[in-house]
Each structure stands twice: as C-alpha cells, then as structure tokens.
Motif scaffolding. Structure first.
Motif, PDB file in Angstrom:
ATOM      1  N   CYS A 149       2.044   3.696 -12.299  1.00  0.00           N
ATOM      2  CA  CYS A 149       1.404   4.626 -11.341  1.00  0.00           C
ATOM      3  C   CYS A 149       2.222   5.906 -11.209  1.00  0.00           C
ATOM      4  N   GLU A 156      -1.305   8.501 -10.686  1.00  0.00           N
ATOM      5  CA  GLU A 156      -2.619   8.103 -10.153  1.00  0.00           C
ATOM      6  C   GLU A 156      -2.627   6.617  -9.809  1.00  0.00           C
ATOM      7  N   LEU A 157      -3.620   6.238  -8.991  1.00  0.00           N
ATOM      8  CA  LEU A 157      -3.763   4.839  -8.563  1.00  0.00           C
ATOM      9  C   LEU A 157      -5.249   4.497  -8.579  1.00  0.00           C
ATOM     10  N   ALA A 186      -4.824  -0.841  -7.780  1.00  0.00           N
ATOM     11  CA  ALA A 186      -4.498  -1.072  -6.361  1.00  0.00           C
ATOM     12  C   ALA A 186      -4.720  -2.536  -5.994  1.00  0.00           C
ATOM     13  N   ALA A 233       1.016   4.116  -2.922  1.00  0.00           N
ATOM     14  CA  ALA A 233       0.703   5.521  -2.605  1.00  0.00           C
ATOM     15  C   ALA A 233       1.863   6.441  -2.995  1.00  0.00           C
ATOM     16  N   LYS A 234       3.091   5.979  -2.715  1.00  0.00           N
ATOM     17  CA  LYS A 234       4.269   6.794  -3.059  1.00  0.00           C
ATOM     18  C   LYS A 234       4.419   6.931  -4.580  1.00  0.00           C
ATOM     19  N   ALA A 289       2.072   6.757  -6.855  1.00  0.00           N
ATOM     20  CA  ALA A 289       1.015   7.630  -7.380  1.00  0.00           C
ATOM     21  C   ALA A 289       1.275   9.093  -7.043  1.00  0.00           C
ATOM     22  N   ALA A 290       2.047   9.333  -5.964  1.00  0.00           N
ATOM     23  CA  ALA A 290       2.374  10.709  -5.553  1.00  0.00           C
ATOM     24  C   ALA A 290       3.706  11.179  -6.154  1.00  0.00           C
ATOM     25  N   GLN A 296       0.843  -1.214   0.000  1.00  0.00           N
ATOM     26  CA  GLN A 296       0.000   0.000   0.000  1.00  0.00           C
ATOM     27  C   GLN A 296       0.872   1.255   0.000  1.00  0.00           C
ATOM     28  N   SER A 297       1.926   1.213   0.804  1.00  0.00           N
ATOM     29  CA  SER A 297       2.842   2.352   0.890  1.00  0.00           C
ATOM     30  C   SER A 297       3.527   2.606  -0.454  1.00  0.00           C
TER      31      SER A 297
END
Length: 440
Positions: free
Chosen positions: A106, A111-112, A117, A52-53, A55-56, A48-49
C-alpha cells in the motif's frame, strides 16, 4: 448445540479473555459449543489507521504495526505457559510479517483498494481467535480452531460482502457433521469469496458470523456476550433510571437496535429470526446477571413501551412544492436518486396532500444527497414547480418502541405533550401501521 459470540471488550486483553475461557468452560459441561470471537479491543481501528497511513505514504504505519504486534504477543505470553509459547509466538510473528508486507505494498503504490482493505482488517480476528483457541486448549484439549473463511462464502462486494447462504450453509453443515469436538473456536467478521479472496461482513460482522452458523446448524440458542447486562429501556449512559429488559420480541429488538441500541446490529438477527432461534444477550463481566432473551414470544401482560431509543447526527431533507401534488412518481424518483448515491434513508414522512416529503439521513450524507436531489429535479425547480431541497442538520430521532403499543390509546399524545412541556420542538413524525414504533 449453542453458539456463543464474544465481542471486542470481552476479549480486550488477557485478563478479560480469562473470564471468557471460564464462561466457555462452564457452558461446555452441558453443551457442544461454537465460540465466535471478535478482534481484541481497538485492533480493528489500529488496522484501519495503519492501512490509511500506508496508503498516504506515511512511514508511521510501522509504529502502528509494532503496537498491534506488542498487544498480541503480550496477551499470548500472559495466557500460555512459557513451555508452550515458542512455536505460537513464531506463528503470530509470521502473521504480523504478512500484514506488514501488505502494508508495504500500500505504501509503495500509494493506494488502498477495498479488496486489500478487507484482507488487512481480517488480521484482527485471525490473531485473536488463534490466541484464544490455543489458550482454551490448555484447559480442554477437546477444542479445535476453525477458520470461518472456509465455511462462509460471499460475493465480491469487499467492505460489506453479501453471504451466499446456499453454499455457506452446506459447508457449515458438512464441517460440523464430520467434526465432533466439544468446542469449535472461530474468528468472526471475516469470510471468503467463492474464488478464495478474503472478504468482510461489514459492521456487526462478528454477530453476523455467529448468527449464520447458528442458523445453518439449527442451534438451540445464540448467545451474544458483551459488556452490558442486555438491552435496556433506554441508553443507560444518558438515562440514569434505564433498566435491563428481560424478554423482548425479535421485532422489538430490531426496532431498538435500528434506533441506536448498540448491543445488537439488526442484520445479524436475520439468519436466526427465520429459524426462530432465541438470542440471549449476556454480560461477560457479570455472567450471573439475567441478560435479555430475544425470541418470538410476546406476552400480553408485557410492558406497553419496551424502550426509548435514539439516533444522533441526523439531517432532515424536505422536498416540497405544488408540482408534487397528484404527480405520480415523485417519491420514486427521490428514492431512486438516494439509492444510486448509496444513501441509507432512516426516516420517512409524507403529508397526505403530497405537497411535501421529508426524509431523515445521516449528517455525513446530507451534502451529497442535497446535490443529487437538486440535480434530479432541476427542471421542476427551474420552473418553480418544486422548491430546492431544504436541509436541516444536527437533529436527533427519538423512537418509542413496544409490541403492545397498538392496544393502548393515547401513547402518541403523551409522548408529544411530554416533549412540548420540556420545550422540545418536533420537526417531523413517523408511525408505521404496525404501531410498534412511533418516531419523531
């Protein structure tokens, strides 16, 4: 046939996996087994981490991937003889490369999507089940690996897909009718849509995978192996004198697990509940402990109160005003608004005067719920017929649970007087007609 499920702590590392392999070896002497495994401990969080990273647009997602790779390669090297490692290490590296390619996508897109995901999160179970299957094949060659995605089919609601039981049950029955291996090892949590896209079963997904398979095969028993000696009379981390419960009914287990007993996630019980298949909760690290047997057997001489459970971080929302008295549909409108916002209601109580209604929801949903309710009732609020929604945050629900509570007088009184003596203020009370649960 028995279905065994091993959670994340049971397969946290090579040392723990060796305990799992020993348990499976002992059980396989008497029964044909289906073994469902979770991802290695903390790997789902790492995935998950990383997602998220990526996608950011944070390059450090590559460090997280390296950590995931190291964790699995180290585990494999410790479990598999050196002479057998080469092709297996290559396979794990191929899976990791595929994961990195998805995360690169991503990163580039910034984006995700829920669909992506789900695919990323599936790697935890795919890797752990592959390694554990190969490790067990060193002990017993009559063990096969099967990808659960080929057996469990869902809709396209990525993140928490709904199982298509008609198709899934048929596929499971057909596979096990043809495959007579003593042991089948499968990944939990993951499934596949009817058009072949990876999906996941949401929180408690590995338990759910095991229950779906147990239900489809009319298994003799579903065993959930975890890191505690079954369900306890209260949270042992908070209540020092809490004791493990040897026997408990399905309904009591669902009540306790709904109110925070983390050993079991309520939806996972459904496929076995319909078939009256017993669930045994055991401790991987203390396999000789009795554990908890969940079944439809209710003993009249059982303990009156089976357990005390709680949920933290609750907000209580109150909607009240003279405009609610005798007006049909106020409750329906309230719950419709919450349903549209996808907010789960944990607790409900309403005064018989219909002057007010209180609902308990998670703190994280409180602001969204307050805004949605005030908007839905804005005409009544502007006419002073109903007060604006009143929110109290950071509360806790305490529940007293027991199948035999309805046959004993005065339990509510004892509960409330005990809280009063200890200066605990009760904000709301709810009790169902079954009297199986008193919640405050």
């Amino acid at each position: 046939m028995k279905v065994l499920k091993f959670g994340g702590t049971s397969v946290a590392n090579a040392q723990n996996i060796k305990l799992v392999l020993e348990i499976v070896k002992q059980k396989a002497q008497q029964d044909q087994l289906v073994v469902v495994v979770s991802a290695l401990s903390k790997v789902t969080d790492l995935l998950q981490s990383a997602a998220a990273k990526a996608a950011a647009n944070d390059e450090s997602f590559r460090d997280v991937v390296a950590e995931i790779e190291k964790k699995h390669l180290d585990t494999l090297k410790e479990l598999i003889p050196v002479s057998e490692q080469s092709s297996l290490l290559s396979h794990v590296k191929r899976i990791i490369n595929h994961l990195e390619t998805l995360l690169d996508g991503c990163f580039l897109l910034g984006e995700l999507s829920p669909r992506t995901a789900d695919t990323i999160l599936s790697f935890g179970e795919l890797l752990s089940s592959f390694i554990i299957a190969k490790a067990y094949q060193q002990i017993n060659s009559d063990a096969v690996y099967k990808d659960s995605r080929e057996l469990i089919k869902t809709d396209n609601n990525f993140g928490k897909a709904t199982v298509n039981f008609e198709v899934s049950n048929q596929l499971i029955k057909e596979y096990f009718a043809e495959n007579k291996s003593k042991i089948n090892i499968l990944p939990g949590f993951i499934a596949q849509t009817l058009d072949g896209i990876t999906s996941t079963l949401g929180r408690g997904g590995s338990d759910y995978t095991a229950a779906i398979i147990a239900g489809a095969l009319d298994a003799e028993q579903l065993e959930i192996w975890t890191d505690v000696n079954g369900m306890f009379t209260a949270n042992p981390k908070i209540v020092k004198q809490a004791q493990p419960i040897a026997n408990i009914s399905y309904q009591e287990a669902m009540e306790l697990s709904h109110f925070g007993a983390k050993v079991l996630y309520p939806p996972t019980i459904q496929p076995v509940l319909r078939k009256n298949i017993p669930i045994l909760i055991k401790n991987t690290f203390e396999p000789e402990a009795v554990g908890t047997l969940i079944s439809n057997q209710i003993s009249s001489n059982d303990t009156v109160v089976k357990g005390i459970s709680h949920i933290d971080h609750i907000s209580l929302l109150t909607l009240e005003g003279p405009g609610m008295i005798g007006v049909a549909g106020s409750s329906r409108r309230l719950f419709e608004v919450l349903s549209q916002e996808k907010i789960n209601v944990i607790f409900i109580t309403q005064a018989s005067s219909e002057h007010s209604i209180c609902i308990g929801i998670l703190n994280s949903d409180a602001e969204n719920a307050e805004n949605a309710i005030n908007k839905a009732f804005e005409i009544e609020i502007s006419q002073n017929k109903i007060d604006p929604c009143y929110v109290e945050k950071d509360l806790c629900i305490i529940a007293l649970v027991g199948e035999n509570m309805k046959n004993h007088q005065g339990l509510s009184g004892r509960m409330f007087s005990t809280l009063g003596k200890n200066n605990v203020n009760i904000r709301a009370i709810a009790q169902g007609a079954s009297e199986r649960n008193i919640s405050t």
